[in-house]
Design an enzyme around this catalytic site. Structure first.
Site, short mmCIF file in Angstrom:
data_model
loop_
_atom_site.label_atom_id
_atom_site.label_comp_id
_atom_site.label_asym_id
_atom_site.label_seq_id
_atom_site.Cartn_x
_atom_site.Cartn_y
_atom_site.Cartn_z
N PHE A 149 28.17 36.47 31.52
CA PHE A 149 27.92 36.31 32.96
C PHE A 149 28.96 37.12 33.71
CE2 PHE A 149 28.37 34.70 37.21
CZ PHE A 149 27.06 34.66 37.62
N ASP A 234 36.90 40.47 31.81
CA ASP A 234 36.46 39.78 33.03
C ASP A 234 37.10 38.39 33.04
OD1 ASP A 234 35.26 38.41 35.08
OD2 ASP A 234 33.21 39.06 34.62
N LYS A 263 37.43 34.49 42.14
CA LYS A 263 37.42 33.02 42.26
C LYS A 263 38.76 32.47 42.78
CE LYS A 263 33.32 31.96 39.76
NZ LYS A 263 32.73 32.77 38.73
C1 LIG Z 1 31.74 33.89 38.88
C2 LIG Z 1 31.88 35.03 37.95
C3 LIG Z 1 31.58 36.34 38.35
C4 LIG Z 1 30.95 36.65 39.70
O1 LIG Z 1 31.75 36.26 40.75
P1 LIG Z 1 31.08 36.10 42.23
O2 LIG Z 1 32.26 35.87 43.12
O3 LIG Z 1 30.16 34.94 42.16
O4 LIG Z 1 30.37 37.37 42.51
C5 LIG Z 1 31.79 37.37 37.46
N1 LIG Z 1 32.30 37.12 36.24
C6 LIG Z 1 32.61 35.89 35.82
C7 LIG Z 1 33.19 35.69 34.46
C8 LIG Z 1 32.41 34.79 36.65
O5 LIG Z 1 32.69 33.56 36.24
#
Ligand SMILES: *Cc1c(COP(=O)(O)O)cnc(C)c1O
Length: 408
Positions: A149, A234, A263
């Site tokens: 994700f 990520d 986040k």
């Molecule tokens: C939440 C998330 C994203 C996307 O972040 P947004 O602020 O919702 O665009 C990307 N990578 C990971 C691992 C995430 O948990």
């Protein structure tokens, strides 16, 4: 005539009906209408208090309205909030320096959402591949993992294998190769001279808090070095103390070339993300090639700096490690008693409910009735991520509720 009915709405049901009528239906929220929050607790419009066991998917690592973050926001609100990058301002450079120092990196590209940080990583990796590595124009590939994700843009869903996230959103962006997460051999075989980068989550949050086998990231690092490819981690959900360290990859004793952060970086107040890493890689960007009107704005940077000060104390990393050990001990006791499996690290867990038990959705609803907010991911998995400010007594109360609902 427009009517503003707000003051006359009394019940949660009315607010929910309003959302259902006027906001797009791209979420399936629990029937809780939050009105206020502080620390590890939220209060709904009818005055019922809940323990927050989700933390906005780790956007609220420091809890709701942490006093130091609110103070930083208020101070900056009294000075300047937005300049655009047409001008310098007095928060950007300090934010970037402090973030680079905390993460042991050399350069910072500030953006807003997590998806933008990932998009930025894709663009930077491609440009680096053409300009530095010498990949023929238009041929660069990025290797990603199945069940990843990374966000919701058209390019990012192009390399998702979640059919719900992709269906009817094509045509998709080419240039991505997917391999099974955690499988070193598959990763080695997928990397070629055209590989610009390998993009991986240190722990896959959305997939159910999947921790890869020991040595997977050391292997990934070695394969990337051998092939002259970038390793991109990520850390948008896993980073910033969630697992007990600044970066989840620190547990593997591996350094990535680039990290995406988001986040919790905005303290739960402002959207704030960043791509951080090697100066020679991020240095490929020249004026006009990339940007964002709100990226690196003074308000977000001031809040981000307050977040970095909190992380600089080490307190939240320690809390995650210590409370996380307790969380995993207690969840481990439920395996065979309502749970089939528990995964995770620090104050972060994915638990699979045993066959015959409630669905993840039913369990989340049962928890909400017991005053605990949690959310399912996939059919039978709950994701547990309390704010790192929670105390052990409240953590135990939430865990008692989980022990109850998974046995129903
Ligand atoms: C939440 C998330 C994203 C996307 O972040 P947004 O602020 O919702 O665009 C990307 N990578 C990971 C691992 C995430 O948990």
């Amino acid at each position: 005539m427009t009517t503003f009915a707000r003051d006359t709405i009394a019940s949660a049901a009315e607010f929910i009906a309003l959302d259902d009528r006027w906001s797009t239906h791209n979420y399936h929220p629990l029937p809780v209408v939050v009105a206020e929050a502080e620390g590890a607790f939220v209060t709904d419009v009818e005055g019922k208090r809940y323990l927050d066991f989700l933390s906005g998917y780790s956007a609220l690592n420091f809890g709701h309205r942490h006093p130091e973050l609110i103070a930083a926001a208020q101070e900056q609100l009294g000075r300047v909030t937005l300049t655009s990058r047409a001008f310098h301002h007095d928060q950007l450079g300090l934010f970037c320096q402090e973030l680079a120092e905390l993460t042991g990196t050399e350069m910072v590209l500030p953006m807003n959402s997590g998806a933008e940080a990932v998009e930025s990583a894709v663009k930077v990796a491609r440009k680096w591949a053409y300009q530095v590595k010498g990949v023929p124009d238009g041929m660069a590939e990025i290797v990603v993992a199945g069940s990843n994700f990374h966000g919701r843009t058209t390019t990012i869903v192009s390399f998702s294998n979640d059919e719900t996230a992709r269906a009817d959103f094509g045509p998709f962006t080419p240039g991505f190769v997917t391999v099974k997460y955690g499988d070193s051999d598959a990763l080695r075989d997928a990397i070629t001279e055209r590989t610009a980068a390998v993009l991986l989550e240190p722990i896959q949050g959305e997939a159910g808090v999947i921790v890869p086998p020991d040595g997977y990231f050391a292997d990934a690092r070695r394969f990337c070095d051998e092939a002259g490819a970038l390793l991109i981690a990520d850390e948008i959900q896993s980073g910033l103390a969630r697992t007990g360290t600044v970066l989840a990859l620190d547990h593997e004793r591996v350094r990535a070339d680039l990290y995406t952060l988001g986040k919790a970086l905005g303290g739960g107040i402002m959207p704030l993300s960043a791509l951080v890493g090697r100066g020679d890689v991020l240095g490929v960007l020249r004026p006009g090639e990339h940007g964002s009107t709100f990226g690196g704005n003074p308000l977000a940077c001031a809040i981000g700096r307050a977040v970095l000060r909190l992380l600089g104390t080490g307190e939240f990393q320690q809390r995650s490690a210590a409370l996380g050990a307790h969380l995993h001990d207690r969840l481990g006791e439920l395996v065979g008693h309502g749970l089939a499996e528990v995964r995770g690290r620090g104050l972060w867990a994915g638990v699979d409910i045993a066959p015959g038990g409630p669905t993840g959705r039913q369990a989340s609803e049962g928890l909400a009735r017991r005053g605990v907010l949690c959310k399912e991911t996939h059919d039978n998995t709950l994701r547990i991520a309390p704010p790192l400010v929670i105390d052990q007594e409240d953590l135990d109360r939430g865990l008692d509720a989980i022990a109850e609902v998974v046995r129903l």
